[in-house]
Write an enzyme that holds these catalytic residues in place. Structure first.
Site, PDB file in Angstrom:
ATOM      1  N   HIS A 471       0.923  -1.271   0.143  1.00  0.00           N
ATOM      2  CA  HIS A 471      -0.004   0.009   0.078  1.00  0.00           C
ATOM      3  C   HIS A 471       0.969   1.252  -0.032  1.00  0.00           C
ATOM      4  O   HIS A 471       0.427   2.164  -0.383  1.00  0.00           O
ATOM      5  CB  HIS A 471      -0.934  -0.101   0.965  1.00  0.00           C
ATOM      6  CG  HIS A 471      -2.262   0.615   0.920  1.00  0.00           C
ATOM      7  ND1 HIS A 471      -2.453   1.868   0.144  1.00  0.00           N
ATOM      8  CD2 HIS A 471      -3.333   0.596   1.575  1.00  0.00           C
ATOM      9  CE1 HIS A 471      -3.588   2.335   0.177  1.00  0.00           C
ATOM     10  NE2 HIS A 471      -4.386   1.457   1.027  1.00  0.00           N
ATOM     11  N   TYR A 586     -14.712   5.481   8.824  1.00  0.00           N
ATOM     12  CA  TYR A 586     -13.655   6.221   7.888  1.00  0.00           C
ATOM     13  C   TYR A 586     -14.253   5.817   6.382  1.00  0.00           C
ATOM     14  O   TYR A 586     -14.720   4.534   6.272  1.00  0.00           O
ATOM     15  CB  TYR A 586     -12.462   5.357   8.067  1.00  0.00           C
ATOM     16  CG  TYR A 586     -11.327   5.721   7.016  1.00  0.00           C
ATOM     17  CD1 TYR A 586     -10.295   6.768   7.737  1.00  0.00           C
ATOM     18  CD2 TYR A 586     -11.170   5.379   5.982  1.00  0.00           C
ATOM     19  CE1 TYR A 586      -9.243   6.903   7.121  1.00  0.00           C
ATOM     20  CE2 TYR A 586      -9.848   5.733   5.159  1.00  0.00           C
ATOM     21  CZ  TYR A 586      -9.277   6.713   5.479  1.00  0.00           C
ATOM     22  OH  TYR A 586      -8.190   6.913   4.918  1.00  0.00           O
ATOM     23  N   THR A 599      -4.907  10.651  -0.086  1.00  0.00           N
ATOM     24  CA  THR A 599      -6.426  10.331   0.265  1.00  0.00           C
ATOM     25  C   THR A 599      -6.622  11.547   1.498  1.00  0.00           C
ATOM     26  O   THR A 599      -5.872  12.246   1.884  1.00  0.00           O
ATOM     27  CB  THR A 599      -6.476   9.243   0.985  1.00  0.00           C
ATOM     28  OG1 THR A 599      -5.708   8.934   1.751  1.00  0.00           O
ATOM     29  CG2 THR A 599      -6.389   8.098  -0.169  1.00  0.00           C
TER      30      THR A 599
END
EC number: 2.3.1.21
Length: 782
Positions: A471, A586, A599
């Site tokens: 990630h 979230y 983000t």
């Protein structure tokens, strides 16, 4: 010595008769071709750098302006500001050649002025975000400023065909919100989660922070926002990802699935070969900057910075913090099969190997009788281990000799390919098959995925594929774009013959894959411990993939509600029914409208959403009241999403303030409490339709089932969803089996029931009011 001489391209010896030179023509030819390829790439990067530097102007326009300057000068007219004559004064003489040189230099000055004027005009225009808040409801009018803005931006952004990074210099910086605005938004977001006493206490902490230490911390962030390209991204990468010590498996890495409604071939080698070829084509598009940047509404560019590290990238463990290493080029991949590692060349005789040639290599591996050396089969468990423990083992056992060489081969590979020895199955009548498919991609058996690599492509024995991605190097949208492009190209390229094998005949015998060699006896205890730990980790995680086929975004748009807001409200209702309470939620939103944006967090649990959920549970609330409350909740959610995309979010600003406080060694009770709040419901929508190649009307089955991730909190859920079509939605739901309060199967049922109840509510409303109710939402395209 014989092995040493064979390992080099040439050797020489001095004898009494003179020099004795021996060389291997083939090896020297490989070295020559490698150098030529490297220089071609350097020249290409230089050319693209110039093109991007002057965008949106054309490089070719320089010659036009030069011709005009020459024509004006020799026709007796002056160039603008008399530039030609002013330059000519400083040249050695007034001959024809020097006059031509002066004309060219004058044209260059004018051309650069025009280029940078266009570039910074576009940059100023892209700072405007009013278009985001314009109503898109049927019959609504767009404001005059936005209409004029659209016209100018459309001209500038379509003036020249852009490369992948052409807009990078024109993208604005991420704006820094004021502390006061962030405090206001934060307090509003936590109101439904706190009782009156705790809310009053939080108000006091927020006010105290705003009036005292917050001012000092904000000044440091202001300086950082001026100095750096993006005041969030570098800290986000370092402190959220690289400094995390938890295993990457389940906790950080995410996965993506195949297009489950179609199966192009059941030949594992053929599918693997075509996937490799398509991925290398995508890499070429990135390297040559021929991949078109994603444009919102066809004219507003998104940041393409994250694409640079899609391939040839690895995360390297450190004792305190990890590192991301990106290699400029790689001419091989690493294949993992039955615990054995192979280096497989993808570039030979001056070109990338074709699918039919790649299939020959894959079949050699599949047909081989090799068995792993002691410790090799479970080696990848180290990458799923605690990061500090893996770093210590790496420094001790993999920093020299064959282990270092083999590890570097893996880390420098374009990507890793795992040829699994079991099928990836799907059947609507047997939902557990798709669940198992997702588990194999999320974590596998814990040691058949190299979790440190940018991504591992996984191929089942039945030809189905998926991937597991690290990630740190990018967000899911980048990997999703790559995967969507692959699935579409795999279908439309028609790369399989009637037997399921790749089409074409190899032009030559491709290089045989070579086994990586290891000396793992000294680190067998570490590998065994890592295997035990990762086995425990994956046994504690459960995954459920819900296929919702009753309706999709078609019905949601009929209700005149944003599909994303619709689903988020369904998740709020489902979670309340599941847990009996509201929780901090979230939802990931992108900030790629700004340079190097990643983000921001949207908080779907709002005052309006909680009021609607309670109304759904209250039998005394009328249907019309519920519809009105849902529309208000979707309005608020949409505003929060728009704010997040425009740099007016809550959580990234608070995160950066917290980082500054730690640097200054200043304690803040407010920040300590805010940053320790658990996200018991973590959600994300997988982007869809990022490539214009995808046409679901023409190829309705050409759609990935999306992907997912592990739960963020031990007592919470991780939910990823993809709105795959007009009547199809996939939900990937994960939770820990060690928590008695969570159950993925129960939560999936609650989601299905919530979607059914909302549909029934709107159908009743449409029946009671034949004319569709006026929407209060702005709507957001999915």
């Amino acid at each position: 010595m014989a092995e040493a001489h064979a390992a080099v391209a040439f050797s020489f010896a001095i004898t009494h008769e003179g020099f004795d030179i021996n060389y291997d023509h083939e090896v020297l030819n490989l070295v020559w071709n490698s150098g030529v390829r490297s220089w071609k790439k350097r020249l290409g990067r230089a050319r693209n750098g110039v093109r991007n530097g002057v965008y949106p102007a054309h490089i070719q326009s320089l010659w036009l302006i030069s011709a005009i300057a020459l024509g004006l000068h020799f026709a007796g007219y002056q160039a603008p500001f008399n530039l030609t004559n002013k330059i000519l004064v400083h040249l050695p003489s007034n001959t024809i050649n020097w006059q031509v040189t002066a004309c060219f230099l004058a044209a260059l000055v004018v051309w650069l002025s025009i280029c940078f004027t266009m570039r910074y005009t576009l940059k100023l225009l892209l700072m405007y975000k009013g278009w985001m808040y314009e109503s898109r409801a049927p019959g609504s009018r767009v404001s005059l400023p936005t209409m004029l803005w659209v016209a100018v931006v459309r001209v500038l952004s379509s003036w020249n065909k852009p490369g992948l990074y052409s807009f990078q210099g024109s993208l604005p910086r991420l704006p820094l919100p004021s502390v006061k605005d962030t405090m206001t938004r934060y307090l509003r977001s936590v109101r439904p989660l706190l009782d009156d006493e705790n809310y009053t206490r939080m108000e006091r902490l927020a006010k105290e922070f705003e009036q005292t230490i917050g001012k000092k911390l904000q000044w440091y962030l202001i300086l950082k926002s001026w100095w750096s390209t993006n005041y969030v991204s570098d800290w986000w990468e370092e402190y959220v990802y690289l400094r995390g010590r938890s295993p990457l498996c389940v906790n950080s890495n995410f996965y993506g699935t195949d297009a489950i409604f179609m199966n192009l071939t059941d030949k594992q080698a053929a599918r693997a070969a075509n996937v490799i070829s398509l991925l290398l084509n995508f890499r070429r598009l990135i390297e040559h900057q021929e991949l078109q940047p994603i444009m919102v509404q066809g004219m507003i560019p998104l940041c393409s910075w994250q694409y640079e590290r899609t391939f040839n990238t690895a995360r390297v463990p450190g004792l305190e913090t990890d590192r991301i290493i990106h290699y400029r080029d790689s001419n091989h991949i690493v294949v993992l099969h039955k615990g054995c590692y192979y280096k497989m060349l993808i570039y030979h005789k001056g070109r990338i190997l074709r699918p039919c040639e790649l299939q020959v290599q894959i079949e050699e591996i599949l047909k081989g009788k090799a068995s792993p050396v002691e410790g090799e089969e479970h080696l990848a468990a180290l990458t799923a281990w605690n990061r500090s423990k893996w770093a210590e083992a790496r420094n001790t056992f993999f920093s020299w000799g064959v282990n270092q060489t083999s590890l570097r081969t893996i880390e420098s590979a374009a990507f890793v390919l795992s040829l699994d020895d079991e099928p990836f199955e799907f059947d609507l009548a047997r939902p557990e098959l798709l669940d198992n498919f997702g588990k194999k991609l999320l974590h596998g058996n814990g040691y058949n995925r190299w979790f440190d690599k940018c991504f591992t492509v996984c191929v089942g024995t039945n030809g189905r594929v998926g991937f597991n991605a690290e990630h740190t190097w990018s967000d899911a949208a980048i990997a999703s774009h790559m995967w969507e492009n692959l699935i579409v190209d795999d279908l439309v390229s028609d790369g399989y013959d009637e037997t399921g094998n790749t089409k074409g005949i190899p032009e030559f015998q491709p290089p045989t894959p070579t086994r990586l060699t290891w000396d793992l006896k000294p680190c067998l205890p570490q590998i065994e411990e890592a295997t035990i730990d990762v086995t425990k980790l994956i046994n504690e995680v459960n995954l459920r993939i819900l296929v919702h086929q009753d309706y999709g975004k078609g019905f949601m748009k009929k209700c005149r509600i944003s599909p994303d807001a619709y689903i988020q409200m369904a998740l709020q209702l489902a979670y309340y029914r599941d847990a009996g309470r509201f929780s901090l939620t979230y939802e990931a939103s992108m900030t790629r409208l700004f340079r190097e944006g990643r983000t921001e967090t949207v908080r779907p649990c709002t005052i309006e959403s909680s009021a609607w959920v309670k109304a759904m549970q209250n039998p005394n609330t009328t249907n019309d009241e519920r519809v009105k409350m849902l529309q208000a909740a979707c309005d608020r959610h949409q505003l929060g999403y728009q704010d997040a995309m425009c740099g007016r979010g809550i959580d990234r600003h608070l995160f950066c303030l917290y980082v500054v406080s730690k640097y200054l060694e200043v304690d803040s009770p407010f920040l300590n409490e805010v940053l320790s709040e658990p996200w018991r419901l973590s959600t994300s929508q997988t982007p869809h339709g990022q490539t214009p190649k995808m046409d679901l009307k023409k190829h309705p089955n050409c759609i990935s089932a999306g992907g997912g991730f592990g739960p963020v909190a031990d007592d919470g859920y991780g939910v990823s969803y993809i709105i795959a079509g007009e009547n199809l939605i996939f939900f990937h739901i994960s939770a820990k089996t060690t928590c008695q309060q969570t159950d993925v199967h129960r939560f999936a049922q609650n989601i299905s029931q919530a979607l059914t109840d909302i549909r029934s509510m709107f159908e009743q409303h449409m029946k009671d009011h034949p004319k569709p109710a006026k929407s209060l939402t702005n709507g957001k395209s999915t």
